[in-house]
Design a protein around this motif. Structure first.
Motif, PDB file in Angstrom:
ATOM      1  N   LEU A 197      39.707  45.628  30.756  1.00 10.34           N
ATOM      2  CA  LEU A 197      40.092  44.176  32.281  1.00 10.34           C
ATOM      3  C   LEU A 197      41.896  44.979  32.202  1.00 10.34           C
ATOM      4  O   LEU A 197      42.331  44.275  33.019  1.00 10.34           O
ATOM      5  CB  LEU A 197      40.069  43.170  30.971  1.00 10.34           C
ATOM      6  CG  LEU A 197      38.989  42.497  31.376  1.00 10.34           C
ATOM      7  CD1 LEU A 197      39.490  40.926  30.353  1.00 10.34           C
ATOM      8  CD2 LEU A 197      38.576  42.061  32.685  1.00 10.34           C
ATOM      9  N   SER A 198      42.548  45.441  30.897  1.00 11.53           N
ATOM     10  CA  SER A 198      43.582  46.102  31.104  1.00 11.53           C
ATOM     11  C   SER A 198      44.094  46.884  31.948  1.00 11.53           C
ATOM     12  O   SER A 198      45.613  47.913  32.157  1.00 11.53           O
ATOM     13  CB  SER A 198      44.836  45.679  29.590  1.00 11.53           C
ATOM     14  OG  SER A 198      44.192  46.909  29.074  1.00 11.53           O
ATOM     15  N   LEU A 252      48.857  42.718  32.100  1.00 12.12           N
ATOM     16  CA  LEU A 252      47.934  41.297  30.565  1.00 12.12           C
ATOM     17  C   LEU A 252      46.942  40.756  30.312  1.00 12.12           C
ATOM     18  O   LEU A 252      46.482  40.566  31.699  1.00 12.12           O
ATOM     19  CB  LEU A 252      49.030  40.716  29.960  1.00 12.12           C
ATOM     20  CG  LEU A 252      50.661  40.735  29.809  1.00 12.12           C
ATOM     21  CD1 LEU A 252      52.173  40.043  29.720  1.00 12.12           C
ATOM     22  CD2 LEU A 252      50.532  41.997  28.505  1.00 12.12           C
ATOM     23  N   VAL A 253      46.194  41.040  29.741  1.00 12.43           N
ATOM     24  CA  VAL A 253      45.255  40.184  29.637  1.00 12.43           C
ATOM     25  C   VAL A 253      44.237  39.040  28.836  1.00 12.43           C
ATOM     26  O   VAL A 253      45.173  38.594  27.674  1.00 12.43           O
ATOM     27  CB  VAL A 253      43.700  41.128  28.498  1.00 12.43           C
ATOM     28  CG1 VAL A 253      41.949  40.147  28.634  1.00 12.43           C
ATOM     29  CG2 VAL A 253      43.531  42.110  29.465  1.00 12.43           C
ATOM     30  N   ARG A 254      44.385  37.693  29.616  1.00 12.61           N
ATOM     31  CA  ARG A 254      43.942  36.167  28.946  1.00 12.61           C
ATOM     32  C   ARG A 254      42.999  35.822  28.427  1.00 12.61           C
ATOM     33  O   ARG A 254      41.566  36.468  28.916  1.00 12.61           O
ATOM     34  CB  ARG A 254      44.400  35.795  30.351  1.00 12.61           C
ATOM     35  CG  ARG A 254      45.832  35.476  30.647  1.00 12.61           C
ATOM     36  CD  ARG A 254      45.937  34.047  31.961  1.00 12.61           C
ATOM     37  NE  ARG A 254      46.889  34.263  32.536  1.00 12.61           N
ATOM     38  CZ  ARG A 254      48.143  33.540  31.553  1.00 12.61           C
ATOM     39  NH1 ARG A 254      47.869  33.042  30.651  1.00 12.61           N
ATOM     40  NH2 ARG A 254      49.203  33.480  32.635  1.00 12.61           N
ATOM     41  N   ASN A 255      42.749  34.870  27.226  1.00 10.82           N
ATOM     42  CA  ASN A 255      41.581  34.701  26.206  1.00 10.82           C
ATOM     43  C   ASN A 255      40.537  34.290  27.675  1.00 10.82           C
ATOM     44  O   ASN A 255      39.122  34.413  27.843  1.00 10.82           O
ATOM     45  CB  ASN A 255      42.652  33.716  25.955  1.00 10.82           C
ATOM     46  CG  ASN A 255      42.786  34.080  24.413  1.00 10.82           C
ATOM     47  OD1 ASN A 255      43.481  35.698  24.211  1.00 10.82           O
ATOM     48  ND2 ASN A 255      43.253  33.102  23.823  1.00 10.82           N
ATOM     49  N   ARG A 256      40.802  33.568  28.214  1.00  9.55           N
ATOM     50  CA  ARG A 256      40.093  33.152  29.307  1.00  9.55           C
ATOM     51  C   ARG A 256      39.245  34.178  30.195  1.00  9.55           C
ATOM     52  O   ARG A 256      38.016  33.948  30.172  1.00  9.55           O
ATOM     53  CB  ARG A 256      40.500  32.255  30.533  1.00  9.55           C
ATOM     54  CG  ARG A 256      38.765  31.680  31.159  1.00  9.55           C
ATOM     55  CD  ARG A 256      39.001  29.997  30.210  1.00  9.55           C
ATOM     56  NE  ARG A 256      37.979  29.966  31.245  1.00  9.55           N
ATOM     57  CZ  ARG A 256      36.399  29.549  30.745  1.00  9.55           C
ATOM     58  NH1 ARG A 256      36.909  29.559  29.831  1.00  9.55           N
ATOM     59  NH2 ARG A 256      36.093  28.789  31.815  1.00  9.55           N
ATOM     60  N   GLN A 257      39.887  35.621  30.345  1.00 18.21           N
ATOM     61  CA  GLN A 257      38.806  36.467  30.887  1.00 18.21           C
ATOM     62  C   GLN A 257      38.143  37.046  29.950  1.00 18.21           C
ATOM     63  O   GLN A 257      36.813  37.511  30.585  1.00 18.21           O
ATOM     64  CB  GLN A 257      40.243  37.722  31.547  1.00 18.21           C
ATOM     65  CG  GLN A 257      40.794  37.112  32.531  1.00 18.21           C
ATOM     66  CD  GLN A 257      41.749  38.632  32.994  1.00 18.21           C
ATOM     67  OE1 GLN A 257      43.117  38.233  31.812  1.00 18.21           O
ATOM     68  NE2 GLN A 257      42.133  39.467  34.143  1.00 18.21           N
ATOM     69  N   VAL A 258      38.354  37.278  28.790  1.00 15.99           N
ATOM     70  CA  VAL A 258      37.856  38.173  27.815  1.00 15.99           C
ATOM     71  C   VAL A 258      36.344  37.029  27.961  1.00 15.99           C
ATOM     72  O   VAL A 258      35.026  37.399  27.650  1.00 15.99           O
ATOM     73  CB  VAL A 258      38.488  38.068  26.541  1.00 15.99           C
ATOM     74  CG1 VAL A 258      37.332  38.868  25.585  1.00 15.99           C
ATOM     75  CG2 VAL A 258      39.489  39.380  26.540  1.00 15.99           C
TER      76      VAL A 258
END
Length: 133
Positions: free
Chosen positions: A15-16, A21-27
């Protein structure tokens, strides 16, 4: 490091790619888990210095996290090559077996398997050259 944590690192890496920056929601969306589960694993990864968290913005891999991701990718490639090229396991069956074999944390195992694959490749080239020379 647990298999779950390794999976999270690989997802964060994916994702990065644009240095975002990667958000928790994306994960959570990719792994199809609850955001609260993501927060728990992210906290563990922060404590292990694999990721850094910026409040209300997201996370990114630290240099230690990047090294771990590189190691995971290399091990997956070694196992994939061995399973598909040498054992004849299909590409659809290989990922499940790879995930099980990744529980082996011995660097000696992976070094020897990589050397075996490289040696077999060299010997195949020599045989090819002898045949077609």
């Amino acid at each position: 490091m647990t298999p779950t944590q390794e999976k999270y690192l690989l997802v964060i890496d994916k994702l990065s790619k644009d240095k975002k920056l990667v958000r928790n929601r994306q994960v959570a969306d990719i792994l199809e888990v609850k955001p609260s589960s993501v927060t728990e694993i992210m906290d563990r990864l922060v404590n292990q210095n694999m990721i850094q968290h910026i409040s209300y913005q997201g996370v990114f891999l630290t240099s230690s996290g990047e090294e771990q991701v590189a190691l995971l990718k290399e091990r997956r490639l070694i196992l994939s090559t061995f399973l598909t090229s040498y054992l004849g396991i299909s590409r659809t069956e290989a990922p499940e077996i790879i995930n099980e074999l990744l529980q082996i944390h011995s660097s000696l195992f992976f070094e020897r398997l990589k050397c075996y694959i490289e040696q077999e490749t060299i010997e195949s080239r020599i045989q090819y050259d002898k045949y077609f020379s």
